[in-house]
Write a protein that holds these residues in place. Structure first.
Motif, short mmCIF file in Angstrom:
data_model
loop_
_atom_site.label_atom_id
_atom_site.label_comp_id
_atom_site.label_asym_id
_atom_site.label_seq_id
_atom_site.Cartn_x
_atom_site.Cartn_y
_atom_site.Cartn_z
N ALA A 1 -2.78 9.17 0.00
CA ALA A 1 -3.79 8.12 -0.06
C ALA A 1 -4.57 7.96 1.23
O ALA A 1 -4.15 8.38 2.30
N SER A 2 -5.74 7.31 1.09
CA SER A 2 -6.55 6.80 2.20
C SER A 2 -7.35 7.86 2.93
O SER A 2 -7.86 7.60 4.02
N ILE B 1 -12.18 5.14 -4.19
CA ILE B 1 -10.94 4.72 -3.55
C ILE B 1 -10.46 3.42 -4.16
O ILE B 1 -11.24 2.51 -4.43
N GLY B 2 -9.16 3.33 -4.41
CA GLY B 2 -8.57 2.11 -4.94
C GLY B 2 -8.30 1.10 -3.85
O GLY B 2 -8.20 1.43 -2.66
N ASP B 3 -8.18 -0.15 -4.26
CA ASP B 3 -7.90 -1.19 -3.27
C ASP B 3 -6.55 -0.97 -2.59
O ASP B 3 -6.38 -1.30 -1.41
N ASP C 1 -11.13 -1.61 -7.76
CA ASP C 1 -10.26 -2.74 -7.43
C ASP C 1 -9.53 -3.21 -8.68
O ASP C 1 -10.09 -3.89 -9.53
N ASN C 2 -8.25 -2.82 -8.79
CA ASN C 2 -7.43 -3.36 -9.88
C ASN C 2 -6.31 -4.25 -9.36
O ASN C 2 -5.41 -4.64 -10.11
N GLY C 3 -6.36 -4.55 -8.06
CA GLY C 3 -5.39 -5.47 -7.48
C GLY C 3 -4.01 -4.87 -7.26
O GLY C 3 -3.07 -5.59 -6.98
N ARG C 4 -3.92 -3.51 -7.34
CA ARG C 4 -2.58 -2.93 -7.29
C ARG C 4 -2.60 -1.58 -6.57
O ARG C 4 -3.61 -0.87 -6.56
#
Length: 612
Positions: free
Chosen positions: A125-126, A153-155, A184-187
């Protein structure tokens, strides 16, 4: 690649039969196409196993990306590539999807060997923002600035340090247009933690992009928050972002596991990753008690030890459940810290905890641990701090493939001064070694174990310092010493019995603490004509190499045959098959030992190999 028909009876919607068809399809055709893709994902991933929840959440987003951007001319980089299944389906790999994560089939992550549309094989990630920064710089230097660069990219991944470094560089470069799509799915696995999660929650609640926020302060144009399941809305925002010709953040809000009620209701991880379900119509497996997993044994042992030792705390990099910390988190919630996808911060924070008198346990997948080598080396080991690192998924992990095999840790961390490394072979040794690590206040310790269920217990015949002896033949002299690291001790024991049948005198040893190399192991090597080390880490620079060096330093001339994983990236496939291919099963070990014995050991070699 497979060419036979898919096992799903429903015909492919015309709008997604090619990228050209997708780009020209009327918007009203997209909703039924998205529903068809979700049905396929639920069926296919249910058959093969894989990352279900993340991909159910990006169906409409993936459709919009490929309608606005022309891959591969435009570069689309998926951070943490397990969210790229829909991208694979849309870029010509639909017919191969039934072999997802199967040996010889599609990778569960982007793969450059599969498609020109897979630019980056990232599954750590990242990293996407740094890739995008470099791509945009290259486009500018080449005079090809009209080719878009998009980072998805995810949150959860945005909690990683590299992501913040990427934001810092991209936001300041107004002449390099990069589009960051924040999914952004909060997870991550679990709900995203920290101040960033609070800030994104505020943006979602306000639903207004007019005011200043983190991204605008850093120099980005901010578009959002948008309904990530409304393809037309996302598509319009992406067109606007491209036209702005500057760094833009497009904030889309999605639901992990969207469209599959069990995933949406699963509070643990929204069916982040699932195993393959039994084939339809197959007989139910016979009822039997499931063997505990390595992760489960560790988690229970840590929770018990933490209850007895108030100084023990635990740190997770966004993986409390997957690394076994959940029992301790339930029992002692104030002593388990989730720092997000930030392994470097996790290790340096652990150093601070240890300086203040705590004994931190940093639980991380082995493949991710190398990201924090500098912190292990300079922040923990240099200060001789009592931090215990627990590496899950060490060795060959199976269907996740080259980026997830935990095969580098022994070689990488074996050079850290003062680091003690243990490889338990079964549940009792894991519990005992964890207790010993937590009692060690003289410096860092590291425990490594693989993915899967623990094997049957392998009790030692006798203990020789830090070495457990599992097998010794009665005949003399001592011909072959087999050194089985961790769970490969069982294969060594079976190979030792096979070698004994060939008339050789065999000792099978299982080091409890493998690094630094115990002196008793050097003494054992000196008393045998041949030593064979067997490990499920990379052979180059591994534990076998450390033993060979220790023998050289002690003037022991015993030949050391080092068996381990080759120094190359291994494909995805069943763990047992990959170990067999590397010669790390009973037959492979036996054959290698016989070849080495025939090559190196003449009758005069049947004596002590210590040079006087």
């Amino acid at each position: 690649m497979r060419t036979e028909p898919l096992p799903w009876p429903s015909p492919v919607p015309p709008s997604i039969r090619s990228l050209q068809a997708l780009r020209s399809a009327p918007v009203q055709d997209l909703a039924p196409a998205a529903e068809w893709i979700r049905t396929l994902l639920i069926d296919a991933v249910g058959r093969t196993g894989g990352h279900l929840g993340p991909n159910l959440g990006v169906v409409e987003l993936s459709l919009a990306l490929h309608r606005v951007f022309t891959s591969p001319r435009d570069s689309i980089v998926f951070d943490t590539g397990h969210q790229a299944y829909v991208h694979k389906l849309l870029t010509g790999r639909l017919g191969d999807f039934g072999q997802l994560r199967q040996a010889g089939g599609l990778s569960g992550y982007p793969s450059r060997s599969e498609s020109v549309h897979d630019l980056v094989e990232n599954s750590h990630a990242s990293t996407a923002l740094a890739y995008a920064d470099g791509l945009a710089k290259a486009r500018k230097l080449a005079g090809a600035g009209e080719r878009a660069v998009v980072a998805v990219i995810g949150d959860g991944a945005l909690t990683g340090g590299m992501a913040w470094e990427g934001l810092n560089n991209l936001g300041a470069a107004s002449d390099r247009p990069v589009i960051i799509v924040l999914n952004d799915n909060g997870r991550a696995y679990a709900p995203t933690c920290g101040a960033l999660a609070d800030h994104l929650a505020t943006l979602r609640k306000d639903g207004n992009c007019a005011g200043p926020n983190l991204f605008t302060v850093l120099g980005f144009t901010y578009l959002g928050p948008l309904d990530g399941h409304d393809t037309a809305q996302v598509e319009a925002a992406l067109h606007r972002a491209r036209a702005l010709r500057r760094p833009v953040v497009v904030h889309v809000v999605t639901v992990k596991g969207k469209g599959h009620l069990p995933a949406e209701l699963d509070e643990a991880d929204c069916l982040h990753a699932v195993g393959p379900a039994p084939a339809p119509g197959s007989p139910a497996p016979a009822a039997k008690a499931a063997a505990p997993s390595w992760t489960g044994v560790f988690g229970s042992a840590l929770a018990r030890a933490a209850a007895e030792r108030p100084e023990v705390v635990a740190i997770s990099a966004a993986m409390v459940r997957p690394t076994g910390l959940h029992p301790m988190a339930q029992q002692l919630p104030g002593r388990v810290f989730d720092v997000g996808i930030a392994e470097q911060h996790a290790v340096c924070s652990a150093a601070g905890l240890a300086m203040a008198g705590m004994h931190p346990v940093v639980a991380v997948y082995a493949t991710f641990m190398s990201r924090a080598l500098d912190q292990v080396l300079m922040d923990v080991a240099l200060h001789r701090l009592p931090v215990t690192f627990v590496l899950d998924r060490a060795g060959v992990t199976g269907p996740d493939g080259s980026s997830h095999h935990g095969m580098w840790d022994s070689a990488v961390f074996g050079v850290v001064p003062g680091m003690r490394l243990a490889a338990p072979r079964d549940a009792p040794t894991l519990r005992a070694l964890l207790d010993e690590a937590l009692a060690d206040n003289d410096g860092p310790t590291m425990l490594r174990f693989p993915k899967g269920n623990v094997p049957a217990d392998l009790p030692a015949g006798r203990r020789l310092g830090d070495i457990d002896l599992l097998h010794q033949t009665c005949q003399q002299p001592n011909d072959v010493l087999l050194v089985g690291l961790g769970p490969l001790a069982a294969a060594c024991l079976a190979a030792g019995q096979a070698l004994s049948a060939h008339g050789l005198g065999v000792t099978v040893a299982s080091p409890r603490w493998a690094l630094p190399v115990p002196g008793e192991l050097v003494d054992l090597a000196a008393d045998h004509a041949l030593t064979v080390t067997v490990e499920d880490g990379v052979r180059t620079g591994g534990i076998g190499s450390a033993l060979a060096q220790a023998c050289t330093d002690a003037y022991v001339s015993t030949p050391i045959c080092q068996l381990g994983l080759p120094r190359r990236f291994l494909p995805h496939g069943p763990r047992d098959d990959l170990l067999r291919a590397a010669g790390l099963d009973r037959d492979g070990i036996t054959a290698s030992a016989l070849r080495a014995y025939d090559t190196h050991c003449t009758p005069p070699a049947r004596r002590s190999k210590r040079i006087s």
